[in-house]
Design an enzyme around this catalytic site. Structure first.
Site, mmCIF file in Angstrom:
data_model
loop_
_atom_site.group_PDB
_atom_site.id
_atom_site.type_symbol
_atom_site.label_atom_id
_atom_site.label_comp_id
_atom_site.label_asym_id
_atom_site.label_seq_id
_atom_site.Cartn_x
_atom_site.Cartn_y
_atom_site.Cartn_z
ATOM 1 N N LYS B 171 0.838 -1.213 0.000
ATOM 2 C CA LYS B 171 0.000 0.000 0.000
ATOM 3 C C LYS B 171 0.867 1.255 0.000
ATOM 4 O O LYS B 171 0.584 2.234 -0.711
ATOM 5 C CB LYS B 171 -0.933 -0.007 1.217
ATOM 6 C CG LYS B 171 -1.837 1.234 1.350
ATOM 7 C CD LYS B 171 -2.915 1.282 0.286
ATOM 8 C CE LYS B 171 -3.699 2.602 0.296
ATOM 9 N NZ LYS B 171 -4.680 2.719 1.371
ATOM 10 N N LYS B 239 -1.347 11.780 5.047
ATOM 11 C CA LYS B 239 -1.149 10.770 6.093
ATOM 12 C C LYS B 239 -0.361 9.580 5.532
ATOM 13 O O LYS B 239 0.612 9.104 6.133
ATOM 14 C CB LYS B 239 -2.531 10.322 6.613
ATOM 15 C CG LYS B 239 -2.500 9.436 7.830
ATOM 16 C CD LYS B 239 -2.644 7.952 7.545
ATOM 17 C CE LYS B 239 -3.975 7.526 7.003
ATOM 18 N NZ LYS B 239 -4.066 6.043 6.869
#
Lengths: 298, 298
Positions: B171, B239
């Site tokens: 990811k 983030k």
């Protein structure tokens, strides 16, 4: 059929000129390297003595040269193209050069009642050999229409982008995206490998989503296999990034990622990598991390 | 059928949990926002009083939370998942968090004779609603096999990347490539527009070659249309870039382009853009250039 002059018979220009010969165009050619010129002459072309003479004997003059200074020399220099360019003729520069230089060339041609197109290509040596180059064209619509049958002998994806210089601008955008995407893929695969994952598995897992790109597919595989024979050479991509960054400076645009790409290509050249494929950019990040992506069997 | 506990019913977790309910899984849910929880309960789920209680009553516990600190709190905190997790059960964290935190969670679960998977997703709200998420999974093969039928109710492109943490690593690689490619496309289209070309024509001319990517296709179009409603929010991508850069720092890997992306996302948030689509990154380069890409009709 239009008589074509072709100046610049390098790794790209030679196969391109041979396609025009095969299509039956009368061809007059010129290169500073005698042996390159000899091969095209053996295939049926005539030799020009100077850019001036090539231009004087042609309806369409094509130049395919390494960089802006060579184009400046061949077009504006002593016995250059402009000294022989006839009214009603068409000058097509297919080199990758500064958009501002492309506009200067177009202006000079128009001043002699000739037309001009900037028509840089992408697709590399393989694209030139297979006549599958992408050709990005800037210049007047009528000049584009006149050149179209000639372009179709050398390429496939031929797009008229806009007025003079627009072809070079598109090529510049292309090289920015290619370079920055190579850097992004390098950062991702290197970090994944250093973090302990199999980078080939990671590449597979992310290839179907938003991370998908031709670069992840082709250059990502090169990185995993350490297949750094070119392909597209580091020294050429550095030249193209310099065009982008010089243009950005002229125009007051900040390009942080492009600047990183250029710096890393510089470093790669300093480390002896000028002739490698540009996917070898990853090796500079590996050097900084003191860690190498393990080769895999994909 | 396995009894599933689902903790975190936000923009992603709610539609994902509803798909599991529709598939017939007995579901026990928990969210700090009462209204989110009420909607899933109205659809047939039971409410859990705490992560501990959810874990105690489930065979499989799924967490879908905003960031590493929330996962740490829900898993390791007072009345957390670990205090209720039964031997033989399976803990699946589908949040996007630090790989190192994912490994800590897996280790803690194994210490209680339970299994764990890290299984972050990509595809966003639309992917969650349509059950077309890409799911990148780290953990033991047997745990992956056990979870597969559950994943198939929520996603489509489901890849077992490797051991614990490998899903998060994939990811992270995905988010790096997406962010850096957005930056590359931004630099290219902005420079092309400032140089006087039609950026839509440029995008068309280069889309068929090495510059091709999902980002050029989708986010490039957003930039040309100034369609900055999300999509994937700037604050979430910042983030994720922080996860990548923190991991890179842990591991001693330099990521120059990723750092640029993070800085520009920070700037965009400082300029009020936290809730915009991440393609709005281009507006920070526009601000630096004091020039805006003209909107087009493509």
């Amino acid at each position: 059929m239009e008589r074509i002059g072709f100046i610049g018979l390098g790794i790209m220009g030679k196969p391109m000129s041979l396609h025009l010969l095969s299509a039956g165009y009368p061809l007059c050619v010129l290169d500073v390297v005698q042996s390159a010129q000899d091969q095209v002459i053996a295939a049926g072309a005539r030799a020009g003595a100077s850019p001036q003479e090539v231009a004087a004997q042609s309806d369409v003059v094509i130049t395919m040269l390494p960089d802006s200074p060579e184009v400046e020399q061949v077009v504006f220099g002593k016995a250059g193209v402009l000294t022989g360019l006839r009214a009603g003729s068409l000058l097509i520069d297919m080199s990758t050069i500064l958009p501002s230089m492309a506009r200067r060339v177009a202006q000079a041609a128009r001043a002699q009642a000739a037309d001009a197109l900037d028509a840089p290509v992408s697709g590399g040596q393989v694209g030139a050999q297979n006549a599958t180059l992408s050709i990005m064209v800037g210049g007047a619509p009528a000049a584009f229409a006149r050149a179209q049958p000639i372009f179709e002998k050398m390429g496939k994806n031929i797009v008229h982008v806009g007025e003079a210089g627009a072809g070079q601008i598109a090529k510049m955008a292309n090289q920015i995206i290619v370079g920055v995407t190579i850097l992004g893929v390098s950062e991702a695969l290197l970090l994944a490998a250093k973090a302990g994952a199999d980078p080939a598995k990671v590449r597979e897992a992310i290839s179907g989503g938003f991370a998908q790109s031709r670069i992840l597919e082709l250059h990502g595989q090169r990185m995993l296999q350490r297949a750094f024979q070119p392909g597209f050479k580091v020294k050429l991509h550095r030249k193209d990034m310099a065009i982008a960054l010089n243009t950005a400076k002229e125009l007051g645009v900040a390009l942080p990622a492009s600047a990183n790409v250029a710096e890393l290509l510089n470093a790669l050249i300093a480390n002896g990598g000028a002739e490698l494929d540009h996917s070898a950019l990853v090796t500079m990040l590996e050097k900084l991390a003191n860690f190498q992506i393990p080769t895999t069997s994909i």
